[in-house]
Design a protein around this motif. Sequence first.
Motif, PDB file in Angstrom:
ATOM      1  N   VAL A   1       0.829  -1.209   0.000  1.00  0.00           N
ATOM      2  CA  VAL A   1       0.000   0.000   0.000  1.00  0.00           C
ATOM      3  C   VAL A   1       0.856   1.248   0.000  1.00  0.00           C
ATOM      4  CG1 VAL A   1      -1.677   1.342   1.315  1.00  0.00           C
ATOM      5  CG2 VAL A   1      -1.980  -1.125   1.061  1.00  0.00           C
ATOM      6  N   SER A   2       1.815   1.336   0.933  1.00  0.00           N
ATOM      7  CA  SER A   2       2.618   2.552   1.058  1.00  0.00           C
ATOM      8  C   SER A   2       3.554   2.754  -0.124  1.00  0.00           C
ATOM      9  CB  SER A   2       3.437   2.517   2.356  1.00  0.00           C
ATOM     10  OG  SER A   2       4.328   1.418   2.346  1.00  0.00           O
ATOM     11  N   SER A   3       4.039   1.680  -0.724  1.00  0.00           N
ATOM     12  CA  SER A   3       5.039   1.800  -1.776  1.00  0.00           C
ATOM     13  C   SER A   3       4.455   1.908  -3.172  1.00  0.00           C
ATOM     14  CB  SER A   3       5.980   0.592  -1.734  1.00  0.00           C
ATOM     15  OG  SER A   3       6.638   0.517  -0.493  1.00  0.00           O
ATOM     16  N   ILE A   4       3.302   1.327  -3.406  1.00  0.00           N
ATOM     17  CA  ILE A   4       2.763   1.282  -4.767  1.00  0.00           C
ATOM     18  C   ILE A   4       1.386   1.923  -4.855  1.00  0.00           C
ATOM     19  CG2 ILE A   4       2.092  -0.232  -6.664  1.00  0.00           C
ATOM     20  CD1 ILE A   4       4.148  -2.238  -5.682  1.00  0.00           C
ATOM     21  N   VAL A   5       0.459   1.476  -3.994  1.00  0.00           N
ATOM     22  CA  VAL A   5      -0.921   1.954  -4.109  1.00  0.00           C
ATOM     23  C   VAL A   5      -1.023   3.446  -3.815  1.00  0.00           C
ATOM     24  CG1 VAL A   5      -3.262   1.718  -3.234  1.00  0.00           C
ATOM     25  CG2 VAL A   5      -1.840  -0.320  -3.549  1.00  0.00           C
ATOM     26  N   THR A   6      -0.379   3.911  -2.745  1.00  0.00           N
ATOM     27  CA  THR A   6      -0.477   5.326  -2.369  1.00  0.00           C
ATOM     28  C   THR A   6       0.021   6.266  -3.465  1.00  0.00           C
ATOM     29  OG1 THR A   6      -0.321   4.795  -0.015  1.00  0.00           O
ATOM     30  CG2 THR A   6       0.191   7.061  -0.672  1.00  0.00           C
ATOM     31  N   PRO A   7       1.217   6.052  -4.056  1.00  0.00           N
ATOM     32  CA  PRO A   7       1.634   6.942  -5.152  1.00  0.00           C
ATOM     33  C   PRO A   7       0.683   6.934  -6.335  1.00  0.00           C
ATOM     34  CG  PRO A   7       3.500   5.684  -4.325  1.00  0.00           C
ATOM     35  CD  PRO A   7       2.286   5.103  -3.688  1.00  0.00           C
ATOM     36  N   VAL A   8       0.128   5.764  -6.654  1.00  0.00           N
ATOM     37  CA  VAL A   8      -0.819   5.690  -7.774  1.00  0.00           C
ATOM     38  C   VAL A   8      -2.076   6.491  -7.466  1.00  0.00           C
ATOM     39  CG1 VAL A   8      -2.316   4.149  -9.081  1.00  0.00           C
ATOM     40  CG2 VAL A   8       0.047   3.490  -8.631  1.00  0.00           C
ATOM     41  N   VAL A   9      -2.561   6.388  -6.227  1.00  0.00           N
ATOM     42  CA  VAL A   9      -3.747   7.156  -5.835  1.00  0.00           C
ATOM     43  C   VAL A   9      -3.459   8.650  -5.911  1.00  0.00           C
ATOM     44  CG1 VAL A   9      -5.274   7.705  -3.905  1.00  0.00           C
ATOM     45  CG2 VAL A   9      -4.721   5.325  -4.413  1.00  0.00           C
ATOM     46  N   TYR A  10      -2.260   9.069  -5.413  1.00  0.00           N
ATOM     47  CA  TYR A  10      -1.871  10.477  -5.523  1.00  0.00           C
ATOM     48  C   TYR A  10      -1.875  10.933  -6.982  1.00  0.00           C
ATOM     49  CZ  TYR A  10      -0.405  11.904  -0.821  1.00  0.00           C
ATOM     50  OH  TYR A  10      -0.385  12.292   0.493  1.00  0.00           O
ATOM     51  N   LEU A  11      -1.323  10.117  -7.847  1.00  0.00           N
ATOM     52  CA  LEU A  11      -1.231  10.489  -9.259  1.00  0.00           C
ATOM     53  C   LEU A  11      -2.614  10.623  -9.875  1.00  0.00           C
ATOM     54  CD1 LEU A  11       0.603  11.044 -11.661  1.00  0.00           C
ATOM     55  CD2 LEU A  11       0.614   8.591 -12.130  1.00  0.00           C
ATOM     56  N   LEU A  12      -3.508   9.683  -9.559  1.00  0.00           N
ATOM     57  CA  LEU A  12      -4.857   9.749 -10.102  1.00  0.00           C
ATOM     58  C   LEU A  12      -5.634  10.943  -9.546  1.00  0.00           C
ATOM     59  CD1 LEU A  12      -5.873   5.969 -10.016  1.00  0.00           C
ATOM     60  CD2 LEU A  12      -5.256   7.328 -12.027  1.00  0.00           C
ATOM     61  N   ALA A  13      -5.528  11.144  -8.217  1.00  0.00           N
ATOM     62  CA  ALA A  13      -6.303  12.206  -7.578  1.00  0.00           C
ATOM     63  C   ALA A  13      -5.790  13.594  -7.946  1.00  0.00           C
ATOM     64  CB  ALA A  13      -6.280  12.019  -6.061  1.00  0.00           C
ATOM     65  N   LEU A  14      -4.470  13.766  -7.898  1.00  0.00           N
ATOM     66  CA  LEU A  14      -3.900  15.089  -8.141  1.00  0.00           C
ATOM     67  C   LEU A  14      -3.608  15.325  -9.625  1.00  0.00           C
ATOM     68  CD1 LEU A  14      -1.457  15.225  -5.098  1.00  0.00           C
ATOM     69  CD2 LEU A  14      -3.665  16.361  -5.326  1.00  0.00           C
ATOM     70  N   GLY A  15      -2.977  14.322 -10.248  1.00  0.00           N
ATOM     71  CA  GLY A  15      -2.595  14.526 -11.636  1.00  0.00           C
ATOM     72  C   GLY A  15      -3.777  14.580 -12.569  1.00  0.00           C
ATOM     73  N   ILE A  16      -4.727  13.675 -12.376  1.00  0.00           N
ATOM     74  CA  ILE A  16      -5.882  13.618 -13.277  1.00  0.00           C
ATOM     75  C   ILE A  16      -7.072  14.389 -12.706  1.00  0.00           C
ATOM     76  CG2 ILE A  16      -7.537  12.082 -14.410  1.00  0.00           C
ATOM     77  CD1 ILE A  16      -5.337   9.968 -14.516  1.00  0.00           C
ATOM     78  N   GLY A  17      -7.393  14.145 -11.424  1.00  0.00           N
ATOM     79  CA  GLY A  17      -8.539  14.822 -10.824  1.00  0.00           C
ATOM     80  C   GLY A  17      -8.337  16.327 -10.717  1.00  0.00           C
ATOM     81  N   LEU A  18      -7.330  16.755  -9.950  1.00  0.00           N
ATOM     82  CA  LEU A  18      -7.051  18.186  -9.804  1.00  0.00           C
ATOM     83  C   LEU A  18      -6.579  18.792 -11.115  1.00  0.00           C
ATOM     84  CD1 LEU A  18      -6.862  20.586  -7.846  1.00  0.00           C
ATOM     85  CD2 LEU A  18      -4.521  19.864  -7.307  1.00  0.00           C
ATOM     86  N   GLY A  19      -5.846  17.984 -11.896  1.00  0.00           N
ATOM     87  CA  GLY A  19      -5.340  18.496 -13.166  1.00  0.00           C
ATOM     88  C   GLY A  19      -6.432  18.910 -14.124  1.00  0.00           C
ATOM     89  N   SER A  20      -7.618  18.284 -14.017  1.00  0.00           N
ATOM     90  CA  SER A  20      -8.719  18.660 -14.908  1.00  0.00           C
ATOM     91  C   SER A  20      -9.210  20.078 -14.627  1.00  0.00           C
ATOM     92  CB  SER A  20      -9.874  17.663 -14.752  1.00  0.00           C
ATOM     93  OG  SER A  20     -10.404  17.700 -13.432  1.00  0.00           O
TER      94      SER A  20
END
Length: 241
Positions: free
Chosen positions: A27-46
């Motif tokens: 979770v800490s090494s893989i899932v969390t960075p992916v969630v950050y990328l989806l939430a911030l990069g794609i969600g906030l990025g829109s």
Amino acid sequence: MSAFVMAARPLEFFFAQYKRVWRGTVVSSIVTPVVYLLALGIGLGSFLGHVSFGGTTYDYVQFVAPGLLAATAMQVAAFESSWPVLSAITWTRQYHAMLATPLRVRDVLAGHQLWVALRLFATVGVYFAVIALPPFHAFSAPIAAWGARTQIDASFVAIFRFVILPMFLFSGTFFPISRLPAVLQVVAYATPLWHGVNLCRQLTLGRIDAPSALASLAFLLAWTTGGLLLAYWGYRKRLVR
């Protein structure tokens, strides 16, 4: 026997130990960075649209992804060099067991640092390691030095709360440093994470500015060298009687 072979002996121990606990790090090494990328990069990025970097405009997800890459390296390296180092000296005394063999203090230190490097390879793969290893060592070595000197683990909480977290938020990971007040810009430029983010961003976006990249690399190497020297002295002080 060569220094690499000697360092590989403790590395083998850390690898065998990790095989029993790797599921707890997913979770800490893989899932969390992916969630950050989806939430911030794609969600906030829109909502944010585009960001200018190096005179070129990029989608926000392109801008934030390299920053998250460097920030993840910082967090993994910081954790692996804090509690595990203190534990190996004070609680489980794994270092002491290693030094009861022909291994020397520098072999133990090198072996543990090699293990953290492999941990990054295993976490995000070769792509991650190629562009994130310089910032990784700039965090791992100084924190390992502190882990070898401190007597209690409460200080690690303070480090993560008042050093790692502010760097994560204000070192260019999520927005250009130019958006900060002038005083905070100077502080951000003095942090290893900004230089790691700068290198990762230039390499991934293909906008390499040689003077800036070399300056960031030199800064990170200076932190790495100083951290390894301090770690070696700290290990000797705690482990050699």
